[in-house]
Design an enzyme around this catalytic site. Structure first.
Site, mmCIF file in Angstrom:
data_model
loop_
_atom_site.group_PDB
_atom_site.id
_atom_site.type_symbol
_atom_site.label_atom_id
_atom_site.label_comp_id
_atom_site.label_asym_id
_atom_site.label_seq_id
_atom_site.Cartn_x
_atom_site.Cartn_y
_atom_site.Cartn_z
ATOM 1 N N MET A 122 -26.573 -17.101 -12.892
ATOM 2 C CA MET A 122 -27.693 -16.636 -13.706
ATOM 3 C C MET A 122 -27.160 -16.059 -15.020
ATOM 4 O O MET A 122 -27.856 -15.305 -15.701
ATOM 5 C CB MET A 122 -28.515 -15.601 -12.933
ATOM 6 N N GLY A 123 -25.919 -16.415 -15.360
ATOM 7 C CA GLY A 123 -25.359 -15.979 -16.639
ATOM 8 C C GLY A 123 -24.825 -14.562 -16.599
ATOM 9 O O GLY A 123 -24.576 -14.011 -15.534
ATOM 10 N N HIS A 171 -17.366 -14.758 -11.947
ATOM 11 C CA HIS A 171 -17.873 -16.115 -12.196
ATOM 12 C C HIS A 171 -16.737 -17.037 -12.642
ATOM 13 O O HIS A 171 -16.668 -18.199 -12.234
ATOM 14 C CB HIS A 171 -18.928 -16.096 -13.307
ATOM 15 N N GLN A 197 -36.796 -16.031 -7.735
ATOM 16 C CA GLN A 197 -36.075 -15.184 -6.780
ATOM 17 C C GLN A 197 -36.210 -13.689 -7.075
ATOM 18 O O GLN A 197 -35.563 -12.873 -6.432
ATOM 19 C CB GLN A 197 -34.614 -15.610 -6.682
ATOM 20 N N LYS A 240 -19.437 -12.545 -2.205
ATOM 21 C CA LYS A 240 -20.090 -11.241 -2.360
ATOM 22 C C LYS A 240 -21.542 -11.318 -1.893
ATOM 23 O O LYS A 240 -22.046 -10.412 -1.260
ATOM 24 C CB LYS A 240 -20.048 -10.772 -3.817
ATOM 25 N N ASP A 241 -22.189 -12.439 -2.238
ATOM 26 C CA ASP A 241 -23.574 -12.646 -1.802
ATOM 27 C C ASP A 241 -23.530 -13.331 -0.440
ATOM 28 O O ASP A 241 -23.872 -14.510 -0.304
ATOM 29 C CB ASP A 241 -24.319 -13.488 -2.841
HETATM 30 O O1 PAF Z 1 -26.056 -15.936 -7.115
HETATM 31 C C1 PAF Z 1 -26.738 -16.204 -8.121
HETATM 32 O O2 PAF Z 1 -26.352 -15.964 -9.263
HETATM 33 C C2 PAF Z 1 -28.098 -16.862 -7.924
HETATM 34 O O3 PAF Z 1 -28.747 -16.379 -6.803
HETATM 35 C C3 PAF Z 1 -28.034 -18.407 -7.912
HETATM 36 C C4 PAF Z 1 -27.226 -18.906 -6.729
HETATM 37 C C5 PAF Z 1 -27.416 -18.906 -9.201
HETATM 38 C C6 PAF Z 1 -29.442 -18.986 -7.790
HETATM 39 O O4 PAF Z 1 -30.242 -18.602 -8.851
#
Ligand code: PAF
Length: 287
Positions: A36-37, A43, A67, A155-156
């Site tokens: 999501m930038g 990242h 989301q 992490k997620d």
């Molecule tokens: O983890 C994220 O940044 C977001 O949940 C994803 C996987 C890009 C979906 O929008």
């Protein structure tokens, strides 16, 4: 390709597909890192990991409205496309896909992907609809990019479980790879939402990882984990966290019965000031 030069920036599905058709025609395999930038080192580590496994790497930058709950930070979420593309200049990223909401949801939200058993527990309980939004957008992005490999952060943890389960259930032909959490020197897991923390809060936020490690030690040593959990919750609350949960689950399926499991995962979600932070630690239990 795969040089550390500027990635091409594409805003439409058709432009990205044309780019990828050419690459695949040249025999290239495709790695994908959805984001999501507001990119940070975490990242960039995902990009490096994707690049280790494939010939070209696509990074998507899309703040997915589906989301976010009605009272969450969709509007405030940091949008830093120029800085993000600059950060990617020095990394093995070939294309940035930065679509508009209309490009991703051309007819609004009609089709939803939901995994009720996984998406209503833990973060899903506290953020109703969140994982439906994640699963739906990730399905769309996987359909658009059709990568060989897609890399997500560990992490997620719950998000990764949702995505792995969804990909298996829907027979989506992609390998999903989880990558280790990148941490600040004080242990704080890197996250775009850390931008909401003051310098002082960033120091306090490091308590989360220290907490997970202490509970992990208790788990490994078979000592009274329920007492440790209670004490750790009190300690976090006293430091200013508002806890959503601090729990131990089976690392394979997130069920509550971790005692007989091969591995357990300790998961925490807590608000500190304006930021909602999550972290986790996997502990091998096989004795
Ligand atoms: O983890 C994220 O940044 C977001 O949940 C994803 C996987 C890009 C979906 O929008």
């Amino acid at each position: 390709m795969k040089s550390n030069s500027s990635p091409i920036i594409l805003n439409t599905v058709s432009d990205l597909r044309a780019f990828l058709t050419l690459a695949r025609g040249n025999g290239k395999t495709v790695g994908f890192v959805p984001t999501m930038g507001n990119l940070h080192q975490g990242h960039l580590d995902l990009v490096n990991k994707a690049s280790d496994m494939t010939d070209i790497v696509v990074v998507s930058i899309f703040v997915n409205p589906m989301q976010f709950g009605p009272h969450e930070d969709f509007d405030a979420y940091p949008r830093t496309l120029n800085a993000d593309c600059e950060a990617l200049n020095n990394h093995p990223c070939d294309a940035v896909f930065a679509p508009t909401v209309r490009e991703v949801y051309p007819k609004g939200v009609n089709t939803e992907i939901d995994l009720p058993s996984l998406s209503t527990i833990l973060c899903g309980h506290h953020r109703p609809g969140h994982f439906k939004g994640v699963a739906t957008v990730v399905t769309k992005l996987l359909n658009i990019v059709q990568p060989d490999v897609a890399v997500f952060g560990n992490k997620d943890y719950q998000q990764l479980q949702v995505i792995q389960t969804m990909v298996a259930d829907l027979l989506i032909p992609v390998t999903i790879v989880g990558a280790d959490t990148t941490r600040e020197p004080n242990g704080l897991a890197m996250s775009s939402r850390n931008a909401y923390l003051s310098a002082e809060e960033k120091e306090t936020a490091a308590m989360l990882y220290a907490t997970l490690k202490r509970i992990g030690d208790a788990l490994r040593s078979d000592s009274r984990v329920s007492t440790t959990l209670k004490q750790e919750k009190e300690r976090l609350t006293a430091a200013g966290f508002v806890l959503d949960y601090l729990e131990i689950r089976d690392a394979q399926d997130l069920s509550k019965s971790y005692v007989e499991a091969d591995s357990a995962v300790i998961l925490v979600a807590a608000k500190l000031g304006r930021a909602r932070l999550i972290d986790n630690l996997v502990i091998e239990l096989k004795r």
